[in-house]
Design a protein around this motif. Structure first.
Motif, PDB file in Angstrom:
ATOM      1  N   THR A 141       0.811  -1.206   0.000  1.00  0.00           N
ATOM      2  CA  THR A 141       0.000   0.000   0.000  1.00  0.00           C
ATOM      3  C   THR A 141       0.847   1.260   0.000  1.00  0.00           C
ATOM      4  OG1 THR A 141      -0.160  -0.319   2.362  1.00  0.00           O
ATOM      5  CG2 THR A 141      -2.058  -0.927   1.070  1.00  0.00           C
ATOM      6  N   GLU A 142       2.077   1.191   0.477  1.00  0.00           N
ATOM      7  CA  GLU A 142       2.882   2.407   0.570  1.00  0.00           C
ATOM      8  C   GLU A 142       4.253   2.153  -0.035  1.00  0.00           C
ATOM      9  OE1 GLU A 142       2.378   4.535   4.607  1.00  0.00           O
ATOM     10  OE2 GLU A 142       2.260   2.407   4.934  1.00  0.00           O
ATOM     11  N   HIS A 200       0.763   6.810 -12.151  1.00  0.00           N
ATOM     12  CA  HIS A 200      -0.546   7.308 -11.740  1.00  0.00           C
ATOM     13  C   HIS A 200      -1.575   7.226 -12.862  1.00  0.00           C
ATOM     14  CE1 HIS A 200       2.173   9.123  -8.765  1.00  0.00           C
ATOM     15  NE2 HIS A 200       1.194   8.844  -7.960  1.00  0.00           N
ATOM     16  N   HIS A 201      -1.186   6.602 -13.953  1.00  0.00           N
ATOM     17  CA  HIS A 201      -2.092   6.362 -15.071  1.00  0.00           C
ATOM     18  C   HIS A 201      -2.809   7.635 -15.509  1.00  0.00           C
ATOM     19  CE1 HIS A 201      -4.908   4.397 -17.701  1.00  0.00           C
ATOM     20  NE2 HIS A 201      -4.262   3.282 -17.527  1.00  0.00           N
ATOM     21  N   THR A 202      -2.049   8.696 -15.657  1.00  0.00           N
ATOM     22  CA  THR A 202      -2.636   9.934 -16.159  1.00  0.00           C
ATOM     23  C   THR A 202      -1.860  10.318 -17.401  1.00  0.00           C
ATOM     24  OG1 THR A 202      -1.120  11.185 -14.797  1.00  0.00           O
ATOM     25  CG2 THR A 202      -3.318  10.846 -13.924  1.00  0.00           C
ATOM     26  N   ILE A 204      -1.080  14.041 -18.830  1.00  0.00           N
ATOM     27  CA  ILE A 204      -1.386  15.466 -18.833  1.00  0.00           C
ATOM     28  C   ILE A 204      -0.510  16.215 -19.813  1.00  0.00           C
ATOM     29  CG2 ILE A 204      -2.528  16.010 -16.661  1.00  0.00           C
ATOM     30  CD1 ILE A 204       0.052  15.834 -15.256  1.00  0.00           C
ATOM     31  N   LEU A 212       2.765   0.697 -16.882  1.00  0.00           N
ATOM     32  CA  LEU A 212       3.643   0.045 -15.916  1.00  0.00           C
ATOM     33  C   LEU A 212       3.059  -1.310 -15.522  1.00  0.00           C
ATOM     34  CD1 LEU A 212       4.793   2.803 -13.454  1.00  0.00           C
ATOM     35  CD2 LEU A 212       5.659   2.175 -15.660  1.00  0.00           C
ATOM     36  N   GLN A 213       3.954  -2.237 -15.311  1.00  0.00           N
ATOM     37  CA  GLN A 213       3.515  -3.584 -14.933  1.00  0.00           C
ATOM     38  C   GLN A 213       3.496  -3.779 -13.426  1.00  0.00           C
ATOM     39  OE1 GLN A 213       2.352  -5.939 -17.006  1.00  0.00           O
ATOM     40  NE2 GLN A 213       2.485  -4.359 -18.562  1.00  0.00           N
ATOM     41  N   ARG A 215       3.456  -2.059  -9.488  1.00  0.00           N
ATOM     42  CA  ARG A 215       3.218  -0.871  -8.679  1.00  0.00           C
ATOM     43  C   ARG A 215       3.358  -1.232  -7.215  1.00  0.00           C
ATOM     44  NH1 ARG A 215      -0.096   0.037 -12.915  1.00  0.00           N
ATOM     45  NH2 ARG A 215      -0.037   2.129 -13.784  1.00  0.00           N
ATOM     46  N   SER A 218       0.585   3.793  -2.817  1.00  0.00           N
ATOM     47  CA  SER A 218       0.771   5.244  -2.887  1.00  0.00           C
ATOM     48  C   SER A 218       2.170   5.599  -2.394  1.00  0.00           C
ATOM     49  CB  SER A 218      -0.306   5.957  -2.076  1.00  0.00           C
ATOM     50  OG  SER A 218      -0.048   5.850  -0.714  1.00  0.00           O
ATOM     51  N   GLN A 220       4.971   7.679  -0.741  1.00  0.00           N
ATOM     52  CA  GLN A 220       4.953   8.605   0.381  1.00  0.00           C
ATOM     53  C   GLN A 220       6.035   9.671   0.258  1.00  0.00           C
ATOM     54  OE1 GLN A 220       2.623   7.978   3.114  1.00  0.00           O
ATOM     55  NE2 GLN A 220       1.830   6.749   1.439  1.00  0.00           N
ATOM     56  N   ARG A 311       3.872  17.366  -7.719  1.00  0.00           N
ATOM     57  CA  ARG A 311       2.520  17.490  -8.251  1.00  0.00           C
ATOM     58  C   ARG A 311       1.615  16.368  -7.730  1.00  0.00           C
ATOM     59  NH1 ARG A 311       0.509  19.021 -13.418  1.00  0.00           N
ATOM     60  NH2 ARG A 311       2.544  19.022 -14.387  1.00  0.00           N
ATOM     61  N   TYR A 312       2.235  15.205  -7.503  1.00  0.00           N
ATOM     62  CA  TYR A 312       1.456  14.041  -7.086  1.00  0.00           C
ATOM     63  C   TYR A 312       1.381  13.927  -5.566  1.00  0.00           C
ATOM     64  CZ  TYR A 312       1.972  12.941 -11.957  1.00  0.00           C
ATOM     65  OH  TYR A 312       1.932  13.016 -13.314  1.00  0.00           O
ATOM     66  N   ARG A 352       1.862  10.571   5.956  1.00  0.00           N
ATOM     67  CA  ARG A 352       2.635  11.383   5.030  1.00  0.00           C
ATOM     68  C   ARG A 352       3.236  12.544   5.790  1.00  0.00           C
ATOM     69  NH1 ARG A 352       1.563  11.162  -0.424  1.00  0.00           N
ATOM     70  NH2 ARG A 352      -0.019   9.624  -0.888  1.00  0.00           N
TER      71      ARG A 352
ATOM     72  N   SER B 378      -5.660   5.621  -9.820  1.00  0.00           N
ATOM     73  CA  SER B 378      -4.953   6.504 -10.732  1.00  0.00           C
ATOM     74  C   SER B 378      -5.391   7.938 -10.498  1.00  0.00           C
ATOM     75  CB  SER B 378      -5.216   6.098 -12.172  1.00  0.00           C
ATOM     76  OG  SER B 378      -6.498   6.502 -12.539  1.00  0.00           O
ATOM     77  N   ASN B 480      -3.715  11.493   7.861  1.00  0.00           N
ATOM     78  CA  ASN B 480      -2.823  11.695   6.721  1.00  0.00           C
ATOM     79  C   ASN B 480      -2.168  10.416   6.250  1.00  0.00           C
ATOM     80  OD1 ASN B 480      -2.670  14.639   6.035  1.00  0.00           O
ATOM     81  ND2 ASN B 480      -2.501  14.673   8.246  1.00  0.00           N
TER      82      ASN B 480
END
Lengths: 615, 596
Positions: A141-142, A200-202, A204, A212-213, A215, A218, A220, A311-312, A352, B378, B480
């Motif tokens: 998860t992290e 992040h599958h965006t 922009i 990506l295969q 991950r 999230s 930190q 940004r993320y 975080r 995502s 957080n």
């Protein structure tokens, strides 16, 4: 309010404000500048402290032993890099896999809008390699990220070597609670951008990349290494990220704490800390450090790979090894230990990083200025705009003795007023749109007709449009509504002043440095301009205080502060490259400084230019 | 049959436990009913119980070692029938038996897992489980207040297993319509009697292991359970312990039912961190213990070591070698195992202790597992996001359907219209969708769908969501950190390479007999994705004081003045008359003449 509801006292206040308007404005301006410069004075600043409990009290031991081995890996990496003539993807995959990481690759491609001359690239194709060290008994998860760019030529090999060395050492430890991602990216920031967008599958920025295969939840925090030599004399911390974003101050504190612990010299903006704050030299030194930070932040560029992570909402910093002629050297083992310590403490985080400041300026690594201290400086500057606006409002509201006799006179300025205000606003914004779109669009045409390269074409078109904006027939309102009236320019100036105040206020909230620098030059021009001042002299002053010239001054100031002063011609070339970089940053990473300047600040300045030539 | 077994067992009995066991066995077979003072009928009810223990060791291709323990207690009684009160428990743990009868539980599955099963490196586990705690229960169809029973049951189990199962409430409980069918006897289809909940945040540690070990007939005193030293079990890459209770057939004719309690413990040891780089494994290295005896109460006690990929001994060396080889069809593949029977004395050899030693020699590449899945969030920012679930079908030519179950908390507001299922860049319309929208603070989203996975493909399920702003008391103490979203569950009937064994009554190793097999051509498989950690918009909790001060000031100054301005009536007041004039007016009024 009580004051304002009383007509008599209201009258008294307004008359005071209008009577003393100019002196108050001058005082505000000087006070704003003085306040800002005072921020670098040590007694006025706060000492940094670790806010995050999870990082403060938990002690970690640094035991990373294999600096020499990491350097050997670095040499091997360099040899493979030379052999392949780029990033040795296969070798990296093999090495990381042998260390027991889950290894994945991502290939990406990006066509730049025009060739980047400083880095000599136009069509970029590359591959990122990353290995994930899975934390035992953690549910993915992290994650934390350690990244090192695979730079062209002979640079940054040691960073990759150290990264791999750390990966090997970390793999044999059991205390990890977060997955650790080791990222080696190609084409520096473009690679990082591709990886982050893939993670992040965006999309922009119109990047082409393979999904990506692997991950790890999230992310930190992230640390980026840049290391060009086997030994270093000091480590430099880079914080400024995209659009002036900064990582949490605790990350800087963490770096400083470990440098202190391990006895490594550490710098920020390449400047060591001085202890003699009470001397002129000491003050100048910290003022220089802070100004450098302000200039870098105002540029809105990512000043290291970490800049794109922000940004993320990933707290990130770049750490850059500096090898100068100083006697005392630090070896790779110590640098490895520094990273081990930092990563372990980040690994201990429960939440975080959020306890400490996100908005700050640093006159040195141990001192910081928080948002509450630096905002008044900006506030004083914007007060001028509001005071001028108030003054104009009062003038517009009080009927002039001429109009007292007729009823129709009072209404006449309002109906053409709307049109006479709207027309210049629309025209100057259209100029802004042209400045934003045309340079990139028309580069092919420019290259056909003039003997310039694409990059030069873009920059010169931008400058041409910028200059052409000054010559536009701004008095179009006369075609629609006849002669421009005294009321007309006042209304226009009122609108322009409020517009500028809102614009700068919003900018400063997001990126204080940019807002402040723009305010320093734009506010005097905005405050003083009227149609009744000597035209030629004021026109020169206006141009000198325009956003474009502000960039030019910043370039010279930056070079001066970095102790590499440049001549006028070199400065001009740098200015051109800064413009092209700004446009590229916008296209590649989504930096907002170029659109802000082109679409909002420049049109706003044109309005004031328009007032100057009001007839 | 049973008597013959008994004789063999008696012969191979370990001397130390002899007396205790003889008593137990005799009691169990009701040879001495009069002795214990009960009539024969009752005796049969409580006596017929068997206990089996088993460990499977599978060397993984990544170099890690997967050890899976299974303990099975079968009890031929039925405490759900017409209010019979069962009060004599022998091998079956009383704490669980009482719970089953009190809450009319038909089937109960609970698992505690620390870590995530890495399907791509480790292949399939024998019994899958999601990170954190998972509980699913089928209640008996006579239960009227299922929710009430469920709530009490979770609280009781929370006490039994020392876990935070009491955090299961209506906001994380769902009633899956298709994904969780009963694994035992009886084909209950009314999912009103099913409850499913996960706690992805639950941390599993020794405090959960100890009560789990206490449920075993031999505790951790004898048998395979002596290996369960917590300092070793929690020094691993993956740890999962589970309890499964279900009704099964009593015998091969299946005339009556029995209760089966399966306790499983799966653990994966890491070669790198504990092996100091040497690719060598032994029971002692893994568990810091060796085996000396079977649990005396066990009717069978075996160790299986997977040697399928090692027919000629080129991959690893196994010592001591065992003459017993058994094959079993597990997870769609025929596997070969070396078997060590702990009830036999010769297994322990001269030293009277068994320490299996495994030395790696070669390396091998693993076949991709036929089905695996991953999930991620995502996008960036704290307003919206998108959940991606990728389902990988690695079968080269067979398509098969899978059931996907997603239970998402209410504070992710799903935009269901954005739900897309794509395989090979084309839309893949699910043939069955069951969606239950969430209710704020009451119940979660439940999304179940049946998706056909084309051969050798990736199917991506995406749905967008908006992050809700919680009330300030609803945030966890560490907001957080983020909020956990439980794993999605993928249940599938995967085409099998070899014919599956459909005969459920045949004597098979425990690890191959958990999921019932209905047909030869496919086998049941369940895959869990990783849980998600989602950040919600979080206020700065140190701010309330500042906010209160600021708000009060603004209200006092701003509102007060505005109110004042709005309600005040403005009028031009006459300048007050001078004193002489007022005096003159008084005199004039007295005189009755008009005032000045």
């Amino acid at each position: 309010m009580g004051l304002l509801s009383d007509p008599n006292r209201r009258k008294a206040i307004t008359s005071l404000l209008t009577r003393l308007n100019t002196p108050i404005c001058v005082v505000c301006y000087l006070a704003g500048i003085a306040w800002f410069m005072g921020l670098a004075f040590e007694p006025f600043t706060l000492r940094t402290y670790m806010s995050e409990n999870a990082m403060g009290s938990t002690m970690v031991e640094e035991r990373f032993p294999s600096g020499e081995r990491a350097l050997a890996t670095a040499r091997e990496f360099a040899a493979h890099k030379k052999k392949v003539g780029g990033m040795p993807v296969d070798w990296l995959v093999k090495t990381m896999r042998a260390q027991g990481l889950e290894v994945f690759t991502q290939s990406f491609s990006r066509n730049l809008p025009f060739p980047d001359e400083s880095k000599e690239r136009f069509v970029v194709r590359g591959t990122n390699v990353y290995g994930i060290l899975r934390a035992p008994r953690a549910p993915r998860t992290e994650a934390l990220v350690l990244s090192a760019p695979c730079s062209p030529g002979n640079s940054n090999n040691q960073a990759v070597g150290l990264l791999l060395g750390l990966a090997q050492y970390f793999r044999s430890q059991i205390y990890w609670a977060k997955d650790i991602i080791f990222l080696v990216n190609e084409h520096d920031l473009i690679g990082v951008q591709a990886w982050l967008e893939g993670y992040h599958h965006t999309n922009i920025t119109g990047m082409g990349y393979t999904p990506l295969q692997g991950r790890a939840g999230s992310i930190q925090a992230a640390l980026s290494l840049e290391l060009n030599s086997d030994v270093v004399t000091s480590l430099d911390l880079v914080l400024e990220g995209l659009n002036g974003q900064l990582p949490n101050l605790d990350l800087a504190n963490l770096f400083h704490a470990f440098c202190q612990k391990l006895g490594i010299l550490c710098t920020i903006q390449g400047k060591l800390q001085r202890s003699d704050w009470d001397t002129v030299e000491g003050y100048t030194h910290s003022a220089q450090t802070m100004l450098l930070m302000v200039l870098k932040q105002a540029s809105g560029r990512p000043w290291g790979e970490h800049g794109l992570f922000l940004r993320y909402h990933i707290e990130a910093a770049s750490i850059r090894g500096v090898n100068s002629f100083r006697q005392y050297k630090t070896d790779a083992t110590s640098i490895g230990r520094l990273f081990e310590g930092m990563v372990r403490k980040l690994n201990n985080l429960l939440e975080r990083l959020h306890q400490s400041y996100f908005f700050y300026l640093m006159p040195s690594l141990t001192r910081f200025v928080s948002i509450g201290y630096y905002m008044p400086a900006f506030g004083l500057l914007t007060t001028i705009l509001l005071l001028r606006a108030l003054d104009l409002w009062v003038h517009l509201g009080t009927p002039t003795p001429v109009t007292e006799d007729g009823v129709g006179e009072g209404e006449s300025p309002s109906s053409p007023g709307l049109l006479s205000v709207l027309t210049p606003v629309v025209i100057s914004h259209l100029t802004g749109v042209a400045l934003y779109t045309l340079p990139v669009l028309s580069q092919e045409m420019a290259v056909e007709h003039f003997p310039v390269s694409e990059t030069e074409a873009v920059v010169l078109t931008a400058i041409a449009i910028y200059t052409a904006g000054l010559a536009l027939p701004h008095n179009t309102h006369r075609l629609i509504s006849g002669e421009g009236t005294e009321q007309g320019w006042r209304v226009l100036k009122l609108v322009a002043l409020l517009y500028l105040a809102v614009l700068l206020g919003c900018t400063a909230l997001i990126n204080f440095s940019l807002g402040f620098i723009l305010a320093v030059t734009l506010v005097p021009a905005a405050a003083c301009v009227t149609p009744h001042v000597p035209k030629a002299l004021s026109a020169v002053a206006m141009v000198l205080l325009s956003p474009g010239c502000t960039i030019l001054y910043c370039v010279f100031l930056f070079q001066e502060l970095q102790e590499v002063p440049v001549s006028l011609a070199e400065g001009w070339m740098l200015f051109l490259s800064v413009i092209s970089q700004g446009i590229l940053d916008h296209a590649l990473y989504g930096s907002l400084v170029y659109p802000l300047l082109a679409l909002l600040v420049y049109p706003c300045w044109l309005l004031f230019w328009n007032i100057l030539f009001w007839k | 049959m049973a008597t013959r077994h008994l004789f063999i067992e008696l012969q191979t009995l370990n001397r130390r436990a002899k007396l205790k066991i003889i008593f137990a066995k005799f009691q169990c077979l009701c040879i001495i009913p009069a002795l214990v003072g009960v009539d024969k009928k009752t005796c049969i009810q409580f006596c017929l119980c068997t206990f089996q223990e088993e460990m499977v060791i599978r060397p993984l291709y990544s170099g890690d070692i997967y050890a899976s323990f299974q303990f099975r207690t079968q009890w031929d009684t039925d405490f759900l029938h017409d209010g019979k009160k069962v009060s004599h428990y022998r091998l079956f743990p009383k704490s669980l038996g009482q719970v089953l009868s009190k809450f009319s539980v038909r089937e109960l599955h609970i698992s505690f897992t620390q870590g995530y099963w890495r399907t791509m490196q480790w292949g399939q586990p024998f019994i899958p489980s999601p990170p954190g705690a998972e509980l699913w229960v089928w209640f008996h169809h006579t239960v009227t207040d299922v929710d009430g029973n469920w709530k009490e049951l979770t609280n009781v189990l929370s006490g039994i297993f020392c876990a935070s199962l009491n955090f299961i409430d209506s906001t994380n409980t769902v009633e899956p319509s298709a994904s969780f069918k009963p694994l035992g006897l009886g084909n209950a289809t009314d999912h009103r009697f099913l409850r499913y909940a996960t706690l992805p945040r639950e941390i599993v540690c020794t405090e959960n292991l100890t009560p789990w070990k206490k449920l075993l007939p031999c505790g951790s005193k004898a048998g395979l359970a002596v290996l369960m030293k917590s300092e070793k079990l929690f020094h691993s890459s993956f740890h999962s312990q589970a309890v499964h209770i279900r009704p099964v057939c009593k015998d091969w004719q299946c005339t009556s039912t029995a209760w089966e309690l399966r306790q499983t413990l799966n653990v994966v040891f890491d070669l790198y961190t504990s092996g100091q780089g040497k690719k060598e494994w032994s029971l002692f290295k893994m568990f810091s213990r060796t085996l000396t005896e079977a649990c005396p109460l066990a009717s069978s006690s075996k160790i299986y070591v997977d040697v399928t990929d090692n027919p000629g001994g080129e991959l690893f060396d196994l010592s001591p070698s065992s003459p017993l080889i058994s094959t079993a069809v597990v997870l769609g593949d025929r596997r070969t195992y070396s078997v060590y029977d702990l009830t036999k004395k010769e297994t322990f050899g001269q030293l009277r202790s068994l320490n299996l030693l495994l030395r790696w020699k070669g390396e091998n590449d693993m076949l991709r597992p036929p089905l695996h899945a991953e999930r991620y969030v995502s996008g960036f920012g704290l307003q919206k996001g998108e959940i991606h679930t990728c389902l990988y079908n690695s079968h080269p030519y067979r398509a098969y359907p899978v059931l996907l179950l997603d239970s998402l908390p209410w504070y992710l507001r799903l935009y269901v219209h954005t739900l897309t299922v794509t395989s090979k860049t084309r839309e893949n319309k699910p043939s069955y969708i069951h969606y239950q929208p969430s209710k704020d603070r009451l119940r979660p989203h439940l999304l179940e769908m049946l998706v056909q996975l084309p051969p050798h493909s990736v199917t991506e399920v995406t749905v967008q969501f908006e992050r809700a702003l919680l009330k300030w008391t609803e945030y966890t103490p560490d907001p957080n950190h983020g909020f956990y979203i439980g794993s999605s569950v993928i249940s599938a009937l995967v085409p099998s390479i070899v014919a599956m064994d459909t005969n459920s009554t045949r004597d098979r190793p425990l690890f191959s007999s958990f999921f019932p097999t209905k047909e030869e051509s496919s086998y049941f498989m369940r895959v869990y994705t990783e849980p998600l950690l989602v950040n919600l918009p979080t206020p700065d909790f140190s701010m309330p004081y500042n906010v209160i001060c600021l708000t009060c000031t603004v209200v006092a100054v701003g509102y007060g003045s505005f109110y004042n301005l709005l309600t005040r009536t403005f009028q031009v007041d006459e300048p007050s008359a001078p004193l002489a004039k007022r005096l003159a007016n008084i005199i004039r009024r007295l005189r009755g003449v008009p005032l000045l």
